[in-house]
Design a protein around this motif. Structure first.
Motif, PDB file in Angstrom:
ATOM      1  N   PHE A 419       0.815  -1.208   0.000  1.00  0.00           N
ATOM      2  CA  PHE A 419       0.000   0.000   0.000  1.00  0.00           C
ATOM      3  C   PHE A 419       0.854   1.266   0.000  1.00  0.00           C
ATOM      4  O   PHE A 419       2.042   1.241   0.355  1.00  0.00           O
ATOM      5  CB  PHE A 419      -0.915   0.025   1.229  1.00  0.00           C
ATOM      6  CG  PHE A 419      -1.854  -1.137   1.306  1.00  0.00           C
ATOM      7  CD1 PHE A 419      -2.976  -1.196   0.499  1.00  0.00           C
ATOM      8  CD2 PHE A 419      -1.611  -2.182   2.176  1.00  0.00           C
ATOM      9  CE1 PHE A 419      -3.849  -2.263   0.558  1.00  0.00           C
ATOM     10  CE2 PHE A 419      -2.472  -3.262   2.245  1.00  0.00           C
ATOM     11  CZ  PHE A 419      -3.594  -3.306   1.435  1.00  0.00           C
ATOM     12  N   LEU A 430      -4.760   4.668   3.539  1.00  0.00           N
ATOM     13  CA  LEU A 430      -4.065   3.618   2.794  1.00  0.00           C
ATOM     14  C   LEU A 430      -4.706   3.471   1.415  1.00  0.00           C
ATOM     15  O   LEU A 430      -5.939   3.329   1.312  1.00  0.00           O
ATOM     16  CB  LEU A 430      -4.132   2.277   3.525  1.00  0.00           C
ATOM     17  CG  LEU A 430      -2.981   1.965   4.490  1.00  0.00           C
ATOM     18  CD1 LEU A 430      -3.122   2.808   5.750  1.00  0.00           C
ATOM     19  CD2 LEU A 430      -2.939   0.492   4.836  1.00  0.00           C
ATOM     20  N   HIS A 432      -4.102   1.308  -2.404  1.00  0.00           N
ATOM     21  CA  HIS A 432      -3.381   0.190  -2.984  1.00  0.00           C
ATOM     22  C   HIS A 432      -2.417   0.701  -4.050  1.00  0.00           C
ATOM     23  O   HIS A 432      -2.728   1.621  -4.796  1.00  0.00           O
ATOM     24  CB  HIS A 432      -4.339  -0.830  -3.593  1.00  0.00           C
ATOM     25  CG  HIS A 432      -3.743  -2.188  -3.704  1.00  0.00           C
ATOM     26  ND1 HIS A 432      -2.840  -2.528  -4.701  1.00  0.00           N
ATOM     27  CD2 HIS A 432      -3.893  -3.300  -2.936  1.00  0.00           C
ATOM     28  CE1 HIS A 432      -2.475  -3.786  -4.541  1.00  0.00           C
ATOM     29  NE2 HIS A 432      -3.089  -4.290  -3.482  1.00  0.00           N
TER      30      HIS A 432
END
Length: 534
Positions: A419, A430, A432
């Protein structure tokens, strides 16, 4: 004839007959200590600890009367009437650290209280060493607890003023706390106090006597001297504290830290050498190296070395003086610095010290405002801008890949195994790595706190989806800072605050945060210094 005034005592003309003796509160080989009250009022003092010394040395009284420190038990008076020698000291009903731990060894004490007691004992020893006095009997039974958990050290029956580097005497302290050189030659020194202080730190952490309740002391002493035997440190002991204790236990007295250094370790700080004109801007870690980005260069320190008074090497660029360095990150085993100037926004890629690769200057395309933070993995470099944007560059050629608009201005950014971590001041975000437009989860901060620097804690398991997060936080409307650790809770399916790594910082104005491979945590302040935590 009674004497007391010549010892600069607040109690004058005190005699043995002026005291009421109560219970015995301590016994030693050459003295007993009793609680006493006064038949008449004396300067607002209601009770005292009376130490009846069989073989009095005037050294103890002479040393004691010169001392004035809030963490050292005060001498109230000295009475000498024929064979009777009484030293009157401050009294506390709370006993010693040894008494406290013995009553309930399983009772845990808070990290804050353990740190407080260790600091106060250290401050007392620092005061003594500044005056060239060695205590020679530092141990838990000589650390007394006063109201509001104030700790004071006592019992100067073995204390000595020293000339040169050491003092020699046939009288010794307690075997559990004695340094190897004392067993060999009775050579006391400031480092021998440090050795004993290391044992005290262990006792505060474990709430057990060094070497436990073992009675075969002669065999243990032999092992300490000849084989370097030391007590076991429990696994629950923080790594940086265990490291400090081992430093205090060095067999060579010259390799032990002084008490000033010990106190800095207890406080969790150890300053790196930064020149006054080189204000630190940011920092990052590459293996066990710590790179500090400053005004005109990057200073690189080896955190595995004890002496950080000077950097291992400097990273410099001919064009550096024209730019304002904002942040630094490790990129493909190199250091990458984001910098801005009136003529453009650039990334400077510095090779490692032993590399023959030259420094590269890479323009940041599609970035027309100040670039202020940078992070990377082995595929991309991500640059944050003042315009609430993320500029993404391909590696290894640093070509422009994408630009992502954000909802708010970021305080910092870091890239983990899976992340990208964004610091949005009052929460952590967060996203990806494969889709930086999509938020995976958010981590709210405690009420009243904001984040100044953040990163993923390095982990040996790259398959771990949610790596631990370390955040440097400040408190709104207060000059207070702390470092928190967040870990993923599978049951709650969220990050939770798992540990306060360090607190009590006077000013939360941090610029950067880094964790090296040997566990060193370093913070850059908005002043001309960088500190490291273990």
């Amino acid at each position: 004839m009674a004497t007391s005034s010549r010892y600069s005592s607040p109690i004058h003309d005190l005699k043995f007959a002026d005291l009421n003796f109560h219970e015995t509160i301590g016994e030693g080989g050459c003295s007993t200590v009793s609680r006493v009250t006064f038949k008449k009022k004396y300067h607002g003092i209601k009770e005292a600890a009376a130490k009846n010394v069989l073989n009095l040395r005037k050294d103890e009284v002479l040393i004691f009367e010169q001392l004035n420190h809030e963490n050292i038990v005060k001498l109230l008076a000295f009475i000498e009437e024929g064979p009777i020698h009484l030293i009157l000291l401050e009294y506390t009903p709370f006993g010693s650290l040894y008494d406290y731990f013995s009553k309930d060894p399983s009772k845990a004490i808070s990290k804050k209280l353990a740190k407080k007691w260790a600091t106060e004992a250290g401050l007392a020893l620092h005061y003594l060493h500044q005056r060239n006095v060695i205590h020679r009997d530092i141990k838990s039974s000589n650390c007394l607890i006063f109201p509001v958990d104030l700790l004071k050290i006592s019992d100067f029956g073995l204390a000595r003023e020293i000339e040169g580097s050491h003092a020699t005497s046939s009288e010794k302290g307690t075997w559990r706390y004695m340094a190897p050189e004392i067993h060999n030659a009775s050579r006391f020194s400031k480092p021998s106090d440090i050795y004993a202080f290391g044992m005290l730190l262990l006792e505060i952490q474990s709430r057990e006597l060094p070497f436990g309740e073992k009675n075969e002391w002669q065999f243990i002493v032999y092992k300490v001297v000849s084989e370097g035997l030391r007590p076991d440190i429990p696994h629950s002991c923080p790594k940086r504290l265990a490291r400090l204790i081992h430093l205090c236990w060095k067999a060579d007295p010259k390799k032990r830290p002084d008490i000033e250094t010990v106190l800095m370790h207890i406080e969790g700080t150890f300053p790196l050498h930064i020149k006054p004109d080189q204000r630190p801007q940011a920092l990052c870690a590459l293996d066990h190296y710590l790179a500090v980005c400053m005004k005109h260069n990057v200073a690189v320190y080896d955190t595995q070395k004890e002496d950080l008074s000077r950097p291992e090497f400097l990273l410099q660029s001919p064009n550096w003086i024209d730019h304002n360095p904002r942040d630094i990150a490790s990129v493909l085993n190199t250091f990458c610095v984001v910098a801005t100037s009136t003529c453009g926004r650039y990334l400077y890629q510095f090779p490692c010290a032993m590399s023959t690769q030259e420094t590269r200057r890479i323009p940041i395309q599609d970035c027309w405002t100040d670039a202020y933070c940078v992070t990377a993995n082995d595929k991309v470099v991500v640059v944050g801008t003042v315009d609430k944007e993320l500029i993404i560059l391909n590696l290894p050629d640093f070509t422009f890949l994408n630009k992502i608009k954000l909802q708010s201005w970021l305080q910092g950014i870091d890239m983990g195994p899976h992340f990208c971590l964004l610091n949005d001041q009052d929460k952590l975000i967060l996203r990806h790595q494969s889709d930086l437009n999509k938020t995976v989860t958010e981590v709210p901060l405690p009420t009243g706190w904001y984040c100044r620097a953040v990163l993923f804690q390095p982990t040996s398991n790259d398959e771990e989806m949610f790596a631990p997060i370390v955040a440097v936080c400040g408190k709104y409307d207060a000059e207070e800072g702390r470092i928190d650790k967040y870990e993923w809770d599978d049951k709650k399916n969220m990050y939770i605050l798992s540990e306060c790594i360090q607190d009590g910082f006077p000013d939360p104005a941090y610029r950067g945060l880094a964790i090296t491979s040997d566990g060193c945590i370093a913070i850059s302040f908005d002043v001309d210094s960088v500190i490291r935590l273990y």
